[in-house]
Design a protein around this motif. Structure first.
Motif, PDB file in Angstrom:
ATOM      1  N   LYS A  45       0.819  -1.221   0.000  1.00  0.00           N
ATOM      2  CA  LYS A  45       0.000   0.000   0.000  1.00  0.00           C
ATOM      3  C   LYS A  45       0.853   1.272   0.000  1.00  0.00           C
ATOM      4  CE  LYS A  45      -0.574   0.740   4.988  1.00  0.00           C
ATOM      5  NZ  LYS A  45      -1.545   1.014   6.059  1.00  0.00           N
ATOM      6  N   LEU A  46       2.113   1.178   0.388  1.00  0.00           N
ATOM      7  CA  LEU A  46       2.972   2.362   0.472  1.00  0.00           C
ATOM      8  C   LEU A  46       3.833   2.568  -0.778  1.00  0.00           C
ATOM      9  CD1 LEU A  46       4.117   1.984   4.198  1.00  0.00           C
ATOM     10  CD2 LEU A  46       2.339   3.498   3.288  1.00  0.00           C
ATOM     11  N   LYS A  47       3.634   1.770  -1.817  1.00  0.00           N
ATOM     12  CA  LYS A  47       4.402   1.915  -3.065  1.00  0.00           C
ATOM     13  C   LYS A  47       3.586   2.644  -4.133  1.00  0.00           C
ATOM     14  CE  LYS A  47       7.133  -2.416  -2.910  1.00  0.00           C
ATOM     15  NZ  LYS A  47       7.366  -3.694  -3.626  1.00  0.00           N
ATOM     16  N   TYR A  48       4.196   3.659  -4.752  1.00  0.00           N
ATOM     17  CA  TYR A  48       3.607   4.308  -5.935  1.00  0.00           C
ATOM     18  C   TYR A  48       4.717   4.574  -6.943  1.00  0.00           C
ATOM     19  CZ  TYR A  48      -0.712   5.062  -3.350  1.00  0.00           C
ATOM     20  OH  TYR A  48      -1.875   4.870  -2.630  1.00  0.00           O
ATOM     21  N   SER A  49       4.534   4.107  -8.177  1.00  0.00           N
ATOM     22  CA  SER A  49       5.575   4.221  -9.192  1.00  0.00           C
ATOM     23  C   SER A  49       5.028   4.856 -10.470  1.00  0.00           C
ATOM     24  CB  SER A  49       6.143   2.831  -9.509  1.00  0.00           C
ATOM     25  OG  SER A  49       7.237   2.911 -10.398  1.00  0.00           O
ATOM     26  N   PHE A  50       5.889   5.582 -11.166  1.00  0.00           N
ATOM     27  CA  PHE A  50       5.448   6.255 -12.396  1.00  0.00           C
ATOM     28  C   PHE A  50       6.135   5.726 -13.648  1.00  0.00           C
ATOM     29  CE2 PHE A  50       9.411   8.426 -11.612  1.00  0.00           C
ATOM     30  CZ  PHE A  50       9.859   8.841 -12.852  1.00  0.00           C
ATOM     31  N   ALA A  51       7.253   5.029 -13.511  1.00  0.00           N
ATOM     32  CA  ALA A  51       8.104   4.733 -14.663  1.00  0.00           C
ATOM     33  C   ALA A  51       7.749   3.404 -15.320  1.00  0.00           C
ATOM     34  CB  ALA A  51       9.575   4.712 -14.237  1.00  0.00           C
ATOM     35  N   ALA A  52       7.397   3.453 -16.593  1.00  0.00           N
ATOM     36  CA  ALA A  52       7.222   2.218 -17.363  1.00  0.00           C
ATOM     37  C   ALA A  52       8.502   1.400 -17.263  1.00  0.00           C
ATOM     38  CB  ALA A  52       6.920   2.549 -18.823  1.00  0.00           C
ATOM     39  N   THR A  53       8.366   0.118 -16.994  1.00  0.00           N
ATOM     40  CA  THR A  53       9.547  -0.702 -16.717  1.00  0.00           C
ATOM     41  C   THR A  53      10.397  -0.916 -17.967  1.00  0.00           C
ATOM     42  OG1 THR A  53       8.371  -2.758 -17.184  1.00  0.00           O
ATOM     43  CG2 THR A  53       8.297  -1.940 -14.915  1.00  0.00           C
ATOM     44  N   TYR A  54      11.666  -1.240 -17.727  1.00  0.00           N
ATOM     45  CA  TYR A  54      12.557  -1.557 -18.845  1.00  0.00           C
ATOM     46  C   TYR A  54      11.974  -2.701 -19.667  1.00  0.00           C
ATOM     47  CZ  TYR A  54      15.959   1.126 -16.109  1.00  0.00           C
ATOM     48  OH  TYR A  54      16.597   2.117 -15.400  1.00  0.00           O
ATOM     49  N   TYR A  55      11.409  -3.675 -18.974  1.00  0.00           N
ATOM     50  CA  TYR A  55      10.788  -4.824 -19.657  1.00  0.00           C
ATOM     51  C   TYR A  55       9.687  -4.366 -20.606  1.00  0.00           C
ATOM     52  CZ  TYR A  55       7.573  -8.753 -20.216  1.00  0.00           C
ATOM     53  OH  TYR A  55       6.718  -9.696 -20.733  1.00  0.00           O
ATOM     54  N   ASP A  56       8.743  -3.564 -20.090  1.00  0.00           N
ATOM     55  CA  ASP A  56       7.626  -3.107 -20.925  1.00  0.00           C
ATOM     56  C   ASP A  56       8.094  -2.175 -22.035  1.00  0.00           C
ATOM     57  OD1 ASP A  56       5.454  -4.486 -19.915  1.00  0.00           O
ATOM     58  OD2 ASP A  56       5.078  -3.038 -18.320  1.00  0.00           O
ATOM     59  N   GLN A  57       9.072  -1.326 -21.739  1.00  0.00           N
ATOM     60  CA  GLN A  57       9.583  -0.403 -22.757  1.00  0.00           C
ATOM     61  C   GLN A  57      10.020  -1.160 -24.014  1.00  0.00           C
ATOM     62  OE1 GLN A  57      12.743   2.052 -21.145  1.00  0.00           O
ATOM     63  NE2 GLN A  57      11.582   2.431 -19.268  1.00  0.00           N
ATOM     64  N   ILE A  58      10.854  -2.167 -23.803  1.00  0.00           N
ATOM     65  CA  ILE A  58      11.399  -2.909 -24.946  1.00  0.00           C
ATOM     66  C   ILE A  58      10.351  -3.833 -25.553  1.00  0.00           C
ATOM     67  CG2 ILE A  58      13.201  -4.503 -25.701  1.00  0.00           C
ATOM     68  CD1 ILE A  58      14.193  -1.680 -24.976  1.00  0.00           C
ATOM     69  N   ARG A  59       9.547  -4.469 -24.711  1.00  0.00           N
ATOM     70  CA  ARG A  59       8.493  -5.369 -25.202  1.00  0.00           C
ATOM     71  C   ARG A  59       7.535  -4.639 -26.145  1.00  0.00           C
ATOM     72  NH1 ARG A  59       3.317  -6.394 -23.743  1.00  0.00           N
ATOM     73  NH2 ARG A  59       3.448  -4.970 -21.961  1.00  0.00           N
ATOM     74  N   LEU A  60       7.237  -3.385 -25.830  1.00  0.00           N
ATOM     75  CA  LEU A  60       6.292  -2.611 -26.635  1.00  0.00           C
ATOM     76  C   LEU A  60       6.937  -1.968 -27.860  1.00  0.00           C
ATOM     77  CD1 LEU A  60       4.409  -0.882 -23.687  1.00  0.00           C
ATOM     78  CD2 LEU A  60       3.460  -2.626 -25.199  1.00  0.00           C
ATOM     79  N   ALA A  61       8.143  -1.438 -27.677  1.00  0.00           N
ATOM     80  CA  ALA A  61       8.770  -0.649 -28.748  1.00  0.00           C
ATOM     81  C   ALA A  61       9.450  -1.506 -29.813  1.00  0.00           C
ATOM     82  CB  ALA A  61       9.783   0.333 -28.148  1.00  0.00           C
ATOM     83  N   LEU A  62      10.015  -2.627 -29.406  1.00  0.00           N
ATOM     84  CA  LEU A  62      10.802  -3.441 -30.346  1.00  0.00           C
ATOM     85  C   LEU A  62       9.997  -3.915 -31.557  1.00  0.00           C
ATOM     86  CD1 LEU A  62      13.448  -4.811 -31.121  1.00  0.00           C
ATOM     87  CD2 LEU A  62      12.864  -6.694 -29.586  1.00  0.00           C
ATOM     88  N   PRO A  63       8.815  -4.516 -31.383  1.00  0.00           N
ATOM     89  CA  PRO A  63       8.070  -4.972 -32.570  1.00  0.00           C
ATOM     90  C   PRO A  63       7.769  -3.848 -33.554  1.00  0.00           C
ATOM     91  CG  PRO A  63       7.136  -5.911 -30.581  1.00  0.00           C
ATOM     92  CD  PRO A  63       8.120  -4.878 -30.135  1.00  0.00           C
ATOM     93  N   LYS A  64       7.399  -2.681 -33.024  1.00  0.00           N
ATOM     94  CA  LYS A  64       7.085  -1.543 -33.894  1.00  0.00           C
ATOM     95  C   LYS A  64       8.285  -1.164 -34.760  1.00  0.00           C
ATOM     96  CE  LYS A  64       6.131   3.428 -33.690  1.00  0.00           C
ATOM     97  NZ  LYS A  64       5.192   3.480 -34.817  1.00  0.00           N
ATOM     98  N   LEU A  65       9.454  -1.062 -34.126  1.00  0.00           N
ATOM     99  CA  LEU A  65      10.635  -0.612 -34.855  1.00  0.00           C
ATOM    100  C   LEU A  65      11.168  -1.705 -35.783  1.00  0.00           C
ATOM    101  CD1 LEU A  65      12.119   2.040 -35.019  1.00  0.00           C
ATOM    102  CD2 LEU A  65      13.679   1.267 -33.229  1.00  0.00           C
ATOM    103  N   VAL A  66      11.068  -2.956 -35.369  1.00  0.00           N
ATOM    104  CA  VAL A  66      11.492  -4.069 -36.233  1.00  0.00           C
ATOM    105  C   VAL A  66      10.662  -4.086 -37.514  1.00  0.00           C
ATOM    106  CG1 VAL A  66      11.469  -6.595 -36.452  1.00  0.00           C
ATOM    107  CG2 VAL A  66      12.464  -5.528 -34.427  1.00  0.00           C
ATOM    108  N   GLN A  67       9.364  -3.895 -37.383  1.00  0.00           N
ATOM    109  CA  GLN A  67       8.499  -3.857 -38.570  1.00  0.00           C
ATOM    110  C   GLN A  67       8.826  -2.662 -39.453  1.00  0.00           C
ATOM    111  OE1 GLN A  67       4.642  -3.983 -36.661  1.00  0.00           O
ATOM    112  NE2 GLN A  67       4.410  -6.177 -37.049  1.00  0.00           N
TER     113      GLN A  67
END
Length: 387
Positions: free
Chosen positions: A142-164
């Motif tokens: 309950k005491l954790k709040y985060s704003f940063a998209a994780t390194y995992y999600d960053q690459i998982r989302l961006a890589l397919p777009k740029l590869v295509q």
């Protein structure tokens, strides 16, 4: 009559004690005390200083406008030297001695994890740490709040777009042999899996390495036309410079760890073409967008140095904290702050951040990421947000 007065006095004392117990540490009639731990003397001292200055700017703005519900905000910053053991000592001082209400914008993954062990038993919130690690919101607390998209999600989302977009045939990776690098690799693996592709080649390096000849030669010999970089600053520059020396010209994609003005300041024109995932954009003094230009020049006037994306991280963390503290109302406590955050929507800011939402079970504002590319020695946003 005497007995009645004694009862009334006892009741008043009990109510006062209850009120004192209900009030969270770091909150007085006139003040809210927040803390932060930065690297001010270690390997990320440049970043830590910038986060601190960004936080100071937003605190000063708030106090000039009367504070939050009549309370001024006081910011206390301690130095960890990017050492988890020193982060524990810093947290102990801030939490136990200075009695902070919340820890805001603490930099570093291992440092945050260490400091949380001091904060949480004292009911001190860990708010918007400057790290893209999943541990900042997982497992749920309950005491954790985060704003940063994780390194995992960053690459998982961006890589397919740029590869295509690049019509890449052989995607390879070079990554730091630690948890940071592995998160980048996991994102690459899963991003490619969604396209029915696999990494054609991979290579690693030890933290602190300065020579990347063998790694780059391995990728070149495998005829990779796209290389994911699980690298930070020096390693990003070293990998690309080595590739150029060898006549190796793949598309390079880094994470937000490589999204810094230091890449082109230290690496020079040869860094042009590098892609990196990011959210908020680097605030150039001559930025075309007037609000960013105004903000950057205000920062420069106040601190006599140019702001960076880390300045924006610090500024944004305090701004979000102020929104929640204001929403919590005059009776600010840890519980009322959490209640405010758990129905909070934070709109996009002038730096282009994505909208953030929080609930009683959702502690990451969003996992959206977008792409920038180094063009002519400066970062240019080249994609919309990907979710």
């Amino acid at each position: 009559m005497k007995h009645q007065l004694t009862l009334m006095a006892a009741l008043a004392m009990a109510m006062a004690a209850g009120s004192a117990m209900a009030q969270s540490q770091g909150v007085t009639k006139d003040e809210i005390v927040i803390g932060s731990i930065q690297d001010l003397s270690g390997p990320l001292a440049g970043f830590g200083k910038q986060v601190r200055l960004g936080m100071m700017l937003r605190v000063d703005e708030a106090n000039e406008q009367g504070g939050v519900n009549g309370r001024k905000v006081r910011l206390l910053v301690e130095d960890s030297s990017y050492d988890p053991k020193k982060a524990v000592l810093a947290a102990q001082k801030l939490v136990n001695q200075d009695k902070i209400f919340a820890m805001v914008g603490h930099i570093g993954t291992a440092q945050n994890i260490a400091a949380m062990q001091v904060q949480f038993p004292k009911n001190v919130i860990n708010f918007f740490p400057v790290t893209a690690a999943r541990e900042m919101y997982e497992p749920f607390h309950k005491l954790k709040y985060s704003f940063a998209a994780t390194y995992y999600d960053q690459i998982r989302l961006a890589l397919p777009k740029l590869v295509q977009e690049k019509k890449a045939q052989k995607v390879c990776i070079m990554y730091q042999d630690d948890e940071f690098g592995l998160e980048v690799k996991r994102g690459a693996d899963d991003g490619l899996k969604a396209m029915n592709m696999k990494l054609a080649e991979e290579t690693t390096y030890k933290r602190g390495a300065t020579d990347f000849s063998s790694q780059i030669q391995k990728l070149q010999s495998s005829q990779c036309d796209f290389v994911v970089l699980g690298t930070i600053i020096r390693e990003t520059i070293g990998a690309i410079a080595t590739a150029q020396r060898l006549g190796f010209k793949p598309t390079f994609l880094g994470s937000s760890a490589a999204y810094t003005d230091l890449i082109h300041k230290l690496g020079g024109a040869g860094m042009d073409g590098l892609y990196a995932t990011m959210t908020v954009q680097h605030p150039y003094l001559d930025e075309a967008a007037q609000p960013i230009r105004f903000w950057a020049n205000k920062y420069k006037t106040k601190f006599n140095e140019d702001p960076t994306v880390f300045s924006v991280y610090g500024y944004g963390a305090v701004d979000a904290f102020l929104r929640a503290a204001s929403k919590a109302g005059p009776g600010l406590t840890t519980d009322s702050f959490i209640k405010a955050m758990d129905s909070m929507t934070i709109p996009p800011d002038i730096f282009g951040s994505a909208e953030m939402t929080f609930t009683s079970t959702k502690r990451l504002g969003n996992n959206a990421t977008r792409l920038s590319q180094l063009q002519g020695g400066r970062w240019k946003v080249v994609s919309e947000y990907m979710k």
